[in-house]
Scaffold this motif. Sequence first.
Motif, mmCIF file in Angstrom:
data_model
loop_
_atom_site.group_PDB
_atom_site.id
_atom_site.type_symbol
_atom_site.label_atom_id
_atom_site.label_comp_id
_atom_site.label_asym_id
_atom_site.label_seq_id
_atom_site.Cartn_x
_atom_site.Cartn_y
_atom_site.Cartn_z
ATOM 1 N N UNK A 9 0.860 -1.172 0.000
ATOM 2 C CA UNK A 9 0.000 0.000 0.000
ATOM 3 C C UNK A 9 0.897 1.222 0.000
ATOM 4 N N UNK A 10 0.627 2.140 -0.910
ATOM 5 C CA UNK A 10 1.408 3.364 -0.984
ATOM 6 C C UNK A 10 1.173 4.258 0.214
ATOM 7 N N UNK A 11 2.037 5.232 0.373
ATOM 8 C CA UNK A 11 1.954 6.148 1.516
ATOM 9 C C UNK A 11 0.861 7.183 1.354
ATOM 10 N N UNK A 12 0.431 7.457 0.116
ATOM 11 C CA UNK A 12 -0.566 8.493 -0.140
ATOM 12 C C UNK A 12 -1.832 7.854 -0.689
ATOM 13 N N UNK A 19 -13.199 5.948 -6.183
ATOM 14 C CA UNK A 19 -12.418 4.720 -6.047
ATOM 15 C C UNK A 19 -11.096 5.052 -5.354
ATOM 16 N N UNK A 20 -10.851 4.413 -4.214
ATOM 17 C CA UNK A 20 -9.624 4.678 -3.460
ATOM 18 C C UNK A 20 -8.437 3.953 -4.088
ATOM 19 N N UNK A 21 -7.355 4.687 -4.266
ATOM 20 C CA UNK A 21 -6.093 4.162 -4.793
ATOM 21 C C UNK A 21 -4.977 4.637 -3.874
ATOM 22 N N UNK A 22 -3.800 4.030 -4.009
ATOM 23 C CA UNK A 22 -2.656 4.486 -3.220
ATOM 24 C C UNK A 22 -1.440 4.634 -4.121
ATOM 25 N N UNK A 23 -0.528 5.500 -3.694
ATOM 26 C CA UNK A 23 0.689 5.741 -4.451
ATOM 27 C C UNK A 23 1.799 6.166 -3.501
#
Length: 99
Positions: A9-12, A19-23
Amino acid sequence: MNFGCTPVIGRHIIDIDGCLKSTDQTSLSAREILAIISRAPSETQVFVERYDELVPLGSNERVTLDQDTVQFFRTSMIAQHRHAVPGVSSTGQQFARAA
């Protein structure tokens, strides 16, 4: 069950059209946002949602992300207007005219 895989899981955390995403990137451009959701940049406009207002994100602009907040983005398809030309196909090929 854990099959030896550690979830990545990304920090941001970002929200794109609900739709939730992470980067792990600290900033994003419109092109990078569209790449995350697999959309063509020529067909889609990206907006940053701030205080219930949608602000268009320009092609040269970047949004800085914060680890403590979710950044919200919205997208909208750009209408493709094509004007029909009699005797010419959409690929530019000319049709033979009947005499």
